[in-house]
Design an enzyme around this catalytic site. Structure first.
Site, PDB file in Angstrom:
ATOM      1  N   GLY A 270      13.673   4.841   3.777  1.00  0.00           N
ATOM      2  CA  GLY A 270      13.233   4.807   2.382  1.00  0.00           C
ATOM      3  C   GLY A 270      12.708   6.160   1.971  1.00  0.00           C
ATOM      4  O   GLY A 270      12.787   7.132   2.735  1.00  0.00           O
TER       5      GLY A 270
ATOM      6  N   ASP B   4       1.812  -6.382  -6.278  1.00  0.00           N
ATOM      7  CA  ASP B   4       3.250  -6.102  -6.182  1.00  0.00           C
ATOM      8  C   ASP B   4       3.936  -7.098  -5.248  1.00  0.00           C
ATOM      9  O   ASP B   4       4.699  -6.707  -4.360  1.00  0.00           O
ATOM     10  CB  ASP B   4       3.477  -4.665  -5.706  1.00  0.00           C
ATOM     11  CG  ASP B   4       4.929  -4.206  -5.899  1.00  0.00           C
ATOM     12  OD1 ASP B   4       5.612  -4.784  -6.780  1.00  0.00           O
ATOM     13  OD2 ASP B   4       5.374  -3.298  -5.189  1.00  0.00           O
TER      14      ASP B   4
END
Length: 435
Positions: free
Chosen positions: A22, A139
């Site tokens: 990522g 989140d």
């Protein structure tokens, strides 16, 4: 030996393969050679390039140290960096999880009602613990819920989480980016700042549970307006009283001018679901946050009869202000570096003790154990992260405290001085004898 076991901890792990990449860096699976346990090691690189990213990393590793719960991913270890002042990367060792809930939903069309119930139970049990610590995750989404083949779920990624303190009358945070839009509570849609309550996480869990039931996202909005349209298509137009509490003026005006919509019965939207599950889902997805249950109230719902037990659903002591004092002031890059280093020392008890007592030995010479570990990661990336064990590179050195090097240097020059002095005395004796 104690010294090397403390500082040479990178050699404890045998790298296996790359399991994720990522913007933050790379994750590899590895084996802990001391325990035989499978772990995941996350290399986070250039953490101080942007101070906001560094603060997010600090927040996450601090929260995961403080929030120890079976349904929250655990940090097992953080490698000691080679230099307290100059480090840029950190290596964080997590328990290894096989997948995430996004992949589980996508790959499994044979999940049973028992799966659905157990998934939601674990998520609410984790939320009860998180919220009683005065933490809001902010989140929650399927990709931030790790999963194992035995149906165990663990919440991860606390980088956007915030702590609410009891001495503040209202909890207001700048939201900058809060929750992927599809899982964002309606009171946050289009808002630049908002009063927060734990109900924002409850809404996200409702969206996730609906996705588990159907195999697809419930509110996949393309933008804020579309998001509100999808919500009201299912839940109906909210009351004027509810609309008045939406802080964003544009969103409030849009909802007020919207044509009147009726609630769609959940039994019609989810025709094959357990009626008890749908009754709880309606509570989780109440448009008005004050109508949503707390995690503790949701766990007491009839849907969990026979599964829920209070003794298996612990609360957490509220997190103290001191732990997140850095959130309440302007901090520099060096402040954040020192705070991250202090968090790393929590996984090195003797060094932490030395640090607290002001006797730490934390200036190192390169190459250190972490440098060797960095080479192993690079070696694995060059080989495409293929499955199968990677032969570890030969270990050459382990770092030593600078004072050891300084002490050796002093001895060296002291011996040189003695030799020169002895040589001069010898020359003087030869001269005197000749005379």
């Amino acid at each position: 030996m104690d010294f090397f076991s403390e500082y040479g901890d990178a050699n404890r792990y045998k790298i296996q393969e790359v399991i994720g990449k990522g913007s933050y860096g790379i994750v590899c699976s590895a084996t802990d050679t001391h325990t035989g346990e499978k772990v995941a090691i996350k290399k986070i690189h250039d953490i101080f390039e942007h101070i906001s990213d560094a603060a997010r990393i600090l927040r996450e590793i601090k929260l995961l140290r403080l929030l120890r719960h079976p349904d929250i991913v655990e940090i097992k270890h953080i490698m000691l960096p080679p230099s307290r002042r100059d480090f840029k990367d950190i290596y964080v060792v997590f328990e290894l999880m096989e997948s995430d809930l996004h992949q589980v939903i996508k790959a499994n069309d044979d999940l049973t009602r028992e799966h659905y119930q157990f998934f939601l139970y674990q998520l609410l049990r984790a939320l009860k613990y998180i919220h009683t610590a005065n933490v809001y995750h902010r989140d929650l989404k399927p990709k931030n819920i790790l999963a194992n083949a035995n149906c165990k779920l663990k919440i991860c990624d606390f980088g956007l989480a915030r702590v609410a303190f009891n001495d503040t009358p209202t909890t207001i945070f700048w939201t900058d980016y809060v929750a992927t839009r599809w899982y964002r509570a309606p009171e946050l849609c289009g808002s630049f700042f908002s009063k927060y309550t734990p109900a924002i996480d409850i809404w996200s869990i409702g969206c996730i549970f609906a996705e588990v039931l159907t195999g697809k996202p419930l509110f996949p909005g393309k933008n804020v307006v579309h998001q509100l349209d999808l919500m009201t298509d299912l839940l109906g137009t909210p009351s004027l009283d509810t609309i008045s509490r939406v802080r964003n003026e544009k969103a409030r005006r849009y909802l007020t001018s919207m044509r009147k919509k009726q609630l769609v019965p959940f039994a019609q939207k989810f025709p094959n679901a357990d009626p008890l599950a749908l009754r709880l889902l309606e509570r989780l997805l109440a448009f008005d946050p004050k109508d949503r249950p707390t995690a503790e109230e949701a766990l007491a719902d009839p849907y969990f009869k026979g599964l829920s037990k209070v003794e298996r659903e612990p609360s957490c002591q509220p997190i103290t202000k001191m732990e997140f004092e850095f959130e309440r002031r302007r901090v520099t890059k060096e402040d954040i570096r020192e705070l991250i280093f202090r968090e790393i020392l929590e996984y090195h008890p003797q060094l932490l003790k030395d640090y607290i007592n002001g006797t730490e030995r934390t200036n190192f010479l390169f190459p250190s154990a972490v440098d060797q570990f960095r080479k192993q990661f690079a070696h694995l990336e060059e080989n495409g992260g293929k499955s199968g064990p990677v032969i570890p590179l030969e270990r050459k050195h382990v770092s030593l405290p600078r004072y050891s090097f300084w002490f050796s240097s002093v001895i060296f020059w002291y011996l040189i001085f003695i030799l020169i002095f002895a040589f001069m005395v010898l020359v003087l004796l030869v001269v005197l004898t000749t005379c």
